[in-house]
Design a protein around this motif. Sequence first.
Motif, short mmCIF file in Angstrom:
data_model
loop_
_atom_site.label_atom_id
_atom_site.label_comp_id
_atom_site.label_asym_id
_atom_site.label_seq_id
_atom_site.Cartn_x
_atom_site.Cartn_y
_atom_site.Cartn_z
N ILE A 9 -79.60 -129.12 -52.60
CA ILE A 9 -78.82 -130.55 -52.19
C ILE A 9 -77.58 -130.70 -53.06
CG2 ILE A 9 -78.99 -132.99 -52.05
CD1 ILE A 9 -82.13 -132.59 -51.10
N SER A 10 -77.67 -130.73 -54.17
CA SER A 10 -76.70 -130.97 -54.87
C SER A 10 -75.47 -130.08 -54.75
CB SER A 10 -77.22 -130.82 -56.45
OG SER A 10 -75.74 -131.04 -57.52
N PHE A 20 -86.19 -131.88 -66.67
CA PHE A 20 -86.13 -131.63 -65.24
C PHE A 20 -87.00 -130.60 -64.92
CE2 PHE A 20 -82.13 -132.75 -66.94
CZ PHE A 20 -81.37 -133.95 -66.20
N SER A 21 -88.11 -130.22 -65.63
CA SER A 21 -89.09 -129.19 -65.42
C SER A 21 -89.66 -129.55 -64.05
CB SER A 21 -90.00 -129.25 -66.54
OG SER A 21 -90.73 -130.51 -66.44
N ARG A 22 -89.92 -130.78 -63.18
CA ARG A 22 -90.65 -131.13 -62.32
C ARG A 22 -89.61 -131.09 -61.11
NH1 ARG A 22 -95.95 -134.72 -63.66
NH2 ARG A 22 -96.53 -133.45 -65.45
N VAL A 23 -88.24 -130.90 -61.26
CA VAL A 23 -87.25 -131.25 -60.12
C VAL A 23 -87.46 -129.74 -59.26
CG1 VAL A 23 -84.87 -131.08 -59.74
CG2 VAL A 23 -85.73 -132.40 -61.68
N PRO A 24 -87.67 -130.10 -58.18
CA PRO A 24 -88.00 -128.77 -57.44
C PRO A 24 -86.62 -128.16 -56.94
CG PRO A 24 -87.96 -130.82 -55.91
CD PRO A 24 -87.88 -131.41 -57.39
N THR A 25 -86.66 -126.82 -56.27
CA THR A 25 -85.64 -126.30 -55.97
C THR A 25 -84.78 -126.52 -55.01
OG1 THR A 25 -86.67 -124.26 -56.51
CG2 THR A 25 -84.72 -123.52 -55.28
N SER A 26 -85.21 -127.52 -53.94
CA SER A 26 -84.60 -128.08 -52.92
C SER A 26 -83.74 -129.15 -53.49
CB SER A 26 -85.50 -128.76 -52.09
OG SER A 26 -86.35 -129.63 -52.80
N SER A 36 -72.90 -125.63 -63.59
CA SER A 36 -73.60 -126.72 -64.41
C SER A 36 -74.90 -127.02 -63.69
CB SER A 36 -72.44 -127.77 -64.57
OG SER A 36 -73.10 -128.68 -65.09
N THR A 37 -74.94 -127.33 -62.71
CA THR A 37 -76.22 -127.77 -61.99
C THR A 37 -77.25 -126.70 -62.19
OG1 THR A 37 -74.67 -128.95 -60.25
CG2 THR A 37 -77.46 -128.48 -59.84
N LEU A 38 -76.90 -125.64 -62.03
CA LEU A 38 -78.05 -124.62 -62.31
C LEU A 38 -78.48 -124.60 -63.61
CD1 LEU A 38 -76.99 -121.65 -59.83
CD2 LEU A 38 -78.85 -123.50 -59.42
#
Length: 359
Positions: A119-120, A109-115, A182-184
């Motif tokens: 959203i989640s 998930f290294s390229r998953v943006p903060t946005s 958990s998401t963070l």
Amino acid sequence: MSSGTTFDPYSQSFTLFQEDGTPFNVTIPEVDDFVIYSLQICINYAAQLGASIVLLIMLALLTKPEKRTTPIFILNSTSLAFNIIRNVLQCLYFTGPFNETYTYFAGDFSRVPTSAYAISITATLFTFLLLISIEISLCLQVQVVCVTLREVYRQIIFALSTAVALVAIGFRLALLILNSQSTLSLTYLEPLDWLLSATNITTTISICWFCTVFVTKLGFALQQRRKLGIRRFGPMQILFVVGCQTLVIPVIFSILEYTTQIPSMDSNVLTLVSIFTPLSAMWAASSLGSDKPDSSPHARHRKFFSRSSSEGHYSDKKAFDGPLSPSYGASTQASTSPLPSPAHDRFLQVGIDLERQGL
């Protein structure tokens, strides 16, 4: 390849590489499951989104201007708006960076943006806000429909309703907090499956409680109206019917969460309640307003709670001799009613109850 081999082309695998070059295998059935799951859950949320948008537009167009400031209308509109936002965010999540093929199978998930994280978490937050809005709306409607009960009974029902609602909200709040953590932290919620199930169960129980109180009170009121000879299908019958379906249908979807492979069936529970509540109000208001050209509140109540002096049912061409008529009790069937005279005030109060609910 020899004919004696048992090679199955539908279960073959292929190799992918992580960012550091480490290889890992992914099978075709795993990819199929991933695609089917994503499609099914997006269809589920998209259907809820479409239904909520349509009903919100209908509610805005069909509600009379003077009714748009009532608490019920505000809560119904707020619930639909929250549900629309929630489902939009859910669709964005399952079509966003978190659900890309490589990201999913590699766990990278290294390229998953903060946005995407926002959203989640925001989707979970609006689910919590939607539940609060629905619980307040149900509490208010139960309080209104029970206004003719004795003070001690009203207090008991209100206390129990508040407790049931707070329990459901409490479990949803705990799930909101832990799910956000958990998401963070990018950890899976498997150890908290019991909390997911408990949240679904307490939410369903709270809806069943409110609908049971609502339907029971309306059922007794309809029985008293039948004793007065008022049998025509009208707003109270409409509220009773929709109350029964709100009691049954969300429970079915809650049970389907544990009996089918279709993902997130329990998410339909809140959507169904947020849709049924304004739908019943619009249907009942339409029935109440279509009985007579005069649509003023007093005229509607007078017509709705009265009956013909000669036929014992509604008539658009004859004078009424119902509980709100000055001549009630002076002739024919009205004087033979088994109910005592305080029934007049009770049915007038029921009319006021409907008016309070925006009808």
